[in-house]
Design a protein around this motif. Structure first.
Motif, short mmCIF file in Angstrom:
data_model
loop_
_atom_site.label_atom_id
_atom_site.label_comp_id
_atom_site.label_asym_id
_atom_site.label_seq_id
_atom_site.Cartn_x
_atom_site.Cartn_y
_atom_site.Cartn_z
N ASP A 197 0.80 -1.23 0.00
CA ASP A 197 0.00 0.00 0.00
C ASP A 197 0.83 1.27 0.00
OD1 ASP A 197 -2.42 -1.40 -0.04
OD2 ASP A 197 -2.45 -1.56 2.14
N GLU A 198 2.04 1.25 -0.54
CA GLU A 198 2.89 2.43 -0.55
C GLU A 198 3.39 2.74 -1.96
OE1 GLU A 198 5.98 2.90 2.32
OE2 GLU A 198 4.89 1.74 3.82
N SER A 199 3.68 4.02 -2.13
CA SER A 199 4.31 4.46 -3.38
C SER A 199 5.63 5.18 -3.09
CB SER A 199 3.36 5.39 -4.15
OG SER A 199 3.00 6.50 -3.37
N SER A 200 6.07 5.11 -1.84
CA SER A 200 7.36 5.72 -1.49
C SER A 200 8.50 4.80 -1.92
CB SER A 200 7.43 6.02 0.01
OG SER A 200 7.24 4.84 0.75
N LEU A 201 9.60 5.41 -2.32
CA LEU A 201 10.73 4.65 -2.82
C LEU A 201 11.63 4.19 -1.68
CD1 LEU A 201 11.61 7.02 -5.79
CD2 LEU A 201 10.47 4.79 -5.94
N THR A 202 12.00 2.93 -1.72
CA THR A 202 12.92 2.36 -0.73
C THR A 202 14.35 2.75 -1.10
OG1 THR A 202 13.25 0.32 -1.95
CG2 THR A 202 11.39 0.37 -0.39
N GLY A 209 3.22 1.27 -13.60
CA GLY A 209 2.94 1.08 -12.18
C GLY A 209 2.06 -0.14 -12.00
N HIS A 210 2.42 -0.99 -11.04
CA HIS A 210 1.68 -2.24 -10.80
C HIS A 210 1.36 -2.39 -9.32
CE1 HIS A 210 2.59 -3.90 -14.84
NE2 HIS A 210 3.74 -3.22 -14.70
N ALA A 211 0.38 -3.23 -9.04
CA ALA A 211 -0.02 -3.52 -7.66
C ALA A 211 -0.29 -5.02 -7.53
CB ALA A 211 -1.26 -2.72 -7.29
N ASP A 212 -0.39 -5.48 -6.29
CA ASP A 212 -0.74 -6.89 -6.09
C ASP A 212 -2.26 -7.05 -6.20
OD1 ASP A 212 -1.92 -6.33 -3.55
OD2 ASP A 212 0.00 -6.60 -2.56
N GLU A 213 -2.75 -8.27 -6.07
CA GLU A 213 -4.17 -8.55 -6.29
C GLU A 213 -5.08 -8.15 -5.14
OE1 GLU A 213 -4.94 -13.09 -5.00
OE2 GLU A 213 -3.57 -12.86 -6.69
N GLN A 214 -4.52 -7.73 -4.04
CA GLN A 214 -5.34 -7.34 -2.90
C GLN A 214 -5.95 -5.97 -3.16
OE1 GLN A 214 -3.25 -8.80 0.95
NE2 GLN A 214 -1.62 -8.23 -0.50
N GLY A 215 -7.19 -5.79 -2.81
CA GLY A 215 -7.86 -4.50 -2.99
C GLY A 215 -8.66 -4.45 -4.27
N THR A 216 -9.41 -3.37 -4.42
CA THR A 216 -10.27 -3.23 -5.59
C THR A 216 -9.47 -2.82 -6.82
OG1 THR A 216 -10.70 -0.87 -5.22
CG2 THR A 216 -12.18 -2.47 -4.11
N ARG A 217 -10.07 -3.00 -7.96
CA ARG A 217 -9.43 -2.61 -9.22
C ARG A 217 -9.12 -1.11 -9.21
NH1 ARG A 217 -10.75 -0.84 -14.50
NH2 ARG A 217 -9.45 -1.88 -16.05
N GLN A 236 6.34 -9.42 -5.42
CA GLN A 236 6.88 -9.27 -6.78
C GLN A 236 5.95 -8.45 -7.67
OE1 GLN A 236 10.06 -10.32 -7.75
NE2 GLN A 236 10.07 -10.49 -5.52
N ASN A 237 4.67 -8.43 -7.34
CA ASN A 237 3.69 -7.70 -8.14
C ASN A 237 3.59 -6.23 -7.74
OD1 ASN A 237 3.04 -9.94 -9.70
ND2 ASN A 237 1.55 -10.66 -8.21
N ARG A 238 4.08 -5.87 -6.57
CA ARG A 238 4.08 -4.47 -6.13
C ARG A 238 5.33 -3.80 -6.70
NH1 ARG A 238 2.46 -7.10 -1.09
NH2 ARG A 238 4.63 -7.02 -0.40
N ARG A 239 5.22 -3.32 -7.92
CA ARG A 239 6.42 -2.88 -8.63
C ARG A 239 6.14 -1.74 -9.60
NH1 ARG A 239 3.87 -6.68 -11.46
NH2 ARG A 239 4.12 -6.80 -13.72
N LEU A 272 -3.08 3.26 -7.06
CA LEU A 272 -1.81 2.95 -6.41
C LEU A 272 -0.71 2.77 -7.46
CD1 LEU A 272 -0.17 2.35 -3.86
CD2 LEU A 272 -1.01 -0.02 -3.99
N GLY A 273 -1.01 2.06 -8.53
CA GLY A 273 -0.03 1.88 -9.62
C GLY A 273 0.35 3.22 -10.24
N ALA A 274 -0.62 4.12 -10.38
CA ALA A 274 -0.34 5.45 -10.93
C ALA A 274 0.59 6.24 -10.00
CB ALA A 274 -1.64 6.21 -11.16
N ARG A 275 0.36 6.14 -8.69
CA ARG A 275 1.23 6.84 -7.73
C ARG A 275 2.65 6.26 -7.77
NH1 ARG A 275 -3.35 6.22 -4.54
NH2 ARG A 275 -2.34 4.68 -3.19
N ARG A 276 2.76 4.96 -7.91
CA ARG A 276 4.09 4.33 -7.99
C ARG A 276 4.83 4.77 -9.24
NH1 ARG A 276 2.08 -1.59 -5.67
NH2 ARG A 276 2.30 -0.98 -3.48
N ALA A 277 4.16 4.77 -10.38
CA ALA A 277 4.79 5.22 -11.62
C ALA A 277 5.18 6.69 -11.53
CB ALA A 277 3.86 4.99 -12.81
#
Length: 166
Positions: free
Chosen positions: A63-68, A94-102, A152-155, A108-113
């Motif tokens: 559930d994060e988009s902050s960079l490690t 931007g990608h997310a895992d399968e947990q949560g709604t579409r 692996q999908n949270r990427r 979340l994927g947009a924030r990560r990208a």
């Protein structure tokens, strides 16, 4: 006398041929990527090198988009590569895992990208060379209901291609 003239002519020809661009024994200059087939993973200017050696993806916590710290290190390498290879543009996925709604995972994927894009811009990459897209949970690389797959999908994946607007 004839032997002397022939020997002198031969020595002169060998001396002159050694002065050519490549030298008598061939070109011994070392160019970047020398010995690597163009486009191969050994060619430091190739997409394959970027993907396999530099690294095309960074992972995110739940559930994060902050960079490690590890993500920043990979993005530093990506920025360096992109600065050396100005003919390439990048699509940041931007990608997310399968947990949560579409809808949640698309956001979340947009924030990560966007986080990756902002970091690369801060490192000197022109924003015009970068585009973003979110796939949310729609393109998993691992399919299972375990943390090993989820992580692996949270990427974010940086896909490079040649040419403006590619």
């Amino acid at each position: 006398m004839t032997l002397m003239i022939k020997t002198t002519a031969l020595v002169a020809m060998l001396s002159l041929s050694a002065c050519g661009a490549g030298g008598y024994f061939g070109d011994t200059r070392i160019e970047p990527g020398a010995g690597a087939a163009a486009g191969s993973a050994a060619d430091p200017n190739s997409v394959a090198y970027f993907t396999q050696t530099v690294g095309d993806r960074v992972l995110f916590p739940v559930d994060e988009s902050s960079l490690t710290v590890q993500a920043r290190a990979t993005l530093d390498d990506q920025a360096d590569w992109l600065l050396r290879n100005m003919e390439y543009t990048a699509l940041i996925e931007g990608h997310a895992d399968e947990q949560g709604t579409r809808e949640y995972n698309l956001a979340l994927g947009a924030r990560r990208a966007a986080a990756v894009q902002a970091y690369l811009v801060d490192r000197g990459i022109a924003a015009s060379r970068l585009r973003t897209v979110s796939y949310g949970k729609e393109r998993p690389i691992e399919i299972c209901s375990e943390e090993a797959c989820y992580s692996q999908n949270r990427r974010s994946v940086t896909v490079v291609s040649a040419g403006i607007g590619s």
